[in-house]
Design a protein around this motif. Structure first.
Motif, short mmCIF file in Angstrom:
data_model
loop_
_atom_site.label_atom_id
_atom_site.label_comp_id
_atom_site.label_asym_id
_atom_site.label_seq_id
_atom_site.Cartn_x
_atom_site.Cartn_y
_atom_site.Cartn_z
N LYS A 72 -2.40 23.10 -12.04
CA LYS A 72 -1.99 23.41 -10.89
C LYS A 72 -1.71 22.18 -10.10
CE LYS A 72 -0.91 25.70 -6.74
NZ LYS A 72 0.18 26.13 -6.52
N ASP A 99 0.93 26.40 -11.91
CA ASP A 99 2.31 25.88 -12.31
C ASP A 99 2.20 26.17 -13.73
OD1 ASP A 99 3.32 24.78 -9.97
OD2 ASP A 99 1.46 23.66 -9.94
N LEU A 101 -4.87 33.77 -5.52
CA LEU A 101 -4.75 33.24 -4.06
C LEU A 101 -3.76 32.08 -4.36
CD1 LEU A 101 -8.12 33.44 -2.53
CD2 LEU A 101 -6.40 34.96 -2.45
N ASP A 102 -3.83 31.57 -5.38
CA ASP A 102 -3.08 30.24 -5.72
C ASP A 102 -2.11 30.64 -6.94
OD1 ASP A 102 -3.27 28.69 -3.59
OD2 ASP A 102 -4.98 27.51 -4.65
N ARG A 103 -0.69 30.46 -6.96
CA ARG A 103 0.00 30.67 -7.98
C ARG A 103 -0.08 29.32 -8.97
NH1 ARG A 103 4.89 34.42 -9.01
NH2 ARG A 103 5.34 33.98 -11.46
N PHE A 163 -0.36 20.28 -6.59
CA PHE A 163 -0.02 20.12 -5.19
C PHE A 163 0.80 18.78 -4.85
CE2 PHE A 163 -3.77 22.59 -5.30
CZ PHE A 163 -3.42 23.79 -4.47
N THR A 212 -9.98 25.50 -6.83
CA THR A 212 -8.56 25.78 -7.19
C THR A 212 -8.59 26.62 -8.27
OG1 THR A 212 -7.90 23.56 -6.10
CG2 THR A 212 -6.33 24.73 -7.65
N ALA A 265 -9.43 30.12 -7.25
CA ALA A 265 -8.37 30.81 -6.63
C ALA A 265 -7.32 31.07 -7.39
CB ALA A 265 -7.87 29.69 -5.62
N ALA A 266 -6.97 30.48 -8.43
CA ALA A 266 -5.91 30.92 -9.48
C ALA A 266 -6.31 32.06 -10.06
CB ALA A 266 -5.70 29.67 -10.47
#
Length: 366
Positions: free
Chosen positions: A11, A56, A52-54, A13, A44, A47-48
């Protein structure tokens, strides 16, 4: 319940890689803690899993259900994942009673009224909050709100439980009691759980295994005892518990036996394979509880080395003294029942206790 498989999770950012090719397998019913400092990627990762987070790249699977697959583009939305998530902030509805807060997920899922009532009673009894069903959140303590938030998550019977620092808002004493209660509850539930924290005591006392993370990567995975007694590197040794790091070099090496020369010329014999042969710069690590004060003229039991350290400071912390020392140019911390007399102290370092890491005297830690 179900197993969780995270494979090469990535992931980003912007230019920052928050999670860098992380792979974790959590067995059915296992309690695994993601541990590390702020910004290490643990939340993070959680959350993946929750959606909640997509991510990469990589793959997330729970049981036979693929939550995310970077290659195929598969991404299951959060509401379609049977995950129970408890945040650091309990996020209780202030205008709803305890009962109404807990029953809300079942109402959304259109569970019949009689079944809703039965399940709410069941989970409130599980978290020991059945007597508070008619109260509002502002009438509860922080620990009680935490239990209600957990009950609200458990009531719809998730496949896996995700806990994101759920005890961090509690004061020290309440946090200690909540940790004991949560340990008892996890034993009773046997629910596959990912727990995120930066608190080493929580990690050591609650986990089947710990995943230590640093800068988006996994530094070490192991049982609490493995992580504490056999840290993979100085970062893990420093983050889990208190560790004394003594810079030195290998003076002699033979198999599992090494003689380490400290900066002031004193030598310590350890039973640990040195990273390389004589002359190699190393860091010798000891836990404070492994070090004993050596009485003048007395030989301690067991194999080890007696060295002399300079007393830098001493502080009474209730029932014991914390003593700061200088040994061979390296700071050393020790706890003792009585304050040391004088400015020099003889110490016994066990041969079996030392851990060797290759490196210079400049160790980059937390």
């Amino acid at each position: 319940m179900a197993e969780l498989a995270i494979e090469n999770l990535t992931k980003r950012f912007g230019a920052v890689v928050a999670v860098d090719a992380v792979s974790i397998h959590v067995a059915d019913g296992e309690f695994v803690t993601l541990l590390g400092p702020s910004g290490c990627g643990k939340s993070t990762t959680l959350a993946a899993v929750a959606g909640l987070d997509r991510p990469d790249g990589g793959r997330i699977r729970v049981g036979g259900t693929v939550y995310f697959d970077g290659r195929s583009g598969a991404f299951l939305p959060p509401e379609a994942r049977n995950c129970g998530l408890v945040f650091q902030s309990y996020a209780l509805w202030p205008h709803m009673t305890v009962f109404d807060n807990v029953v809300f997920p079942l109402t959304l899922r259109k569970v019949p009224a009689a079944e809703r009532k039965r399940r709410v009673a069941e989970v409130l009894a599980l978290v020991e909050m059945e007597a508070y069903a008619d109260r509002y959140p502002h009438q509860l303590s922080g620990g009680q709100q935490q239990r209600v938030a957990l009950a609200r998550t458990l009531v719809y019977r998730p496949e896996i439980l995700l806990l994101d620092e759920p005890l961090s808002n509690l004061d020290a004493k309440l946090r200690d009691r909540a940790r004991t209660w949560l340990a008892e509850l996890r034993t009773r539930l046997g629910l596959t759980t990912i727990y995120v924290t930066h608190d080493q005591i929580e990690a050591l006392s609650l986990s089947d295994r710990i995943v230590v993370m640093n800068a988006g990567r996994i530094a070490q995975i192991g049982t609490p005892q493995e992580i504490y007694e056999r840290p993979a590197d100085p970062f893990v040794a420093d983050f889990i518990g208190t560790t004394n790091f003594l810079p030195g070099r290998v003076a002699e090496a033979a198999g599992e036996d090494a003689l380490i020369e400290l900066g002031d010329g004193q030598r310590v014999r350890v039973r640990a394979s040195p990273p390389r042969g004589p002359g190699t710069r190393v860091i010798l690590a000891y836990r404070p509880e492994q070090i004993r004060i050596a009485a003048e003229g007395a030989a301690p039991d067991g194999a080890g080395s007696v060295v002399t350290a300079r007393v830098v400071s001493r502080a009474y912390v209730g029932g014991r003294w914390q003593v700061a020392l200088d040994l061979g140019g390296g700071p050393l911390r020790l706890e003792t029942a009585r304050p040391p007399a004088g400015d020099r102290l003889r110490l016994w370092l066990p041969a079996e206790g030392g851990i060797l890491f290759q490196g210079s005297t400049d160790v980059s830690l937390v």
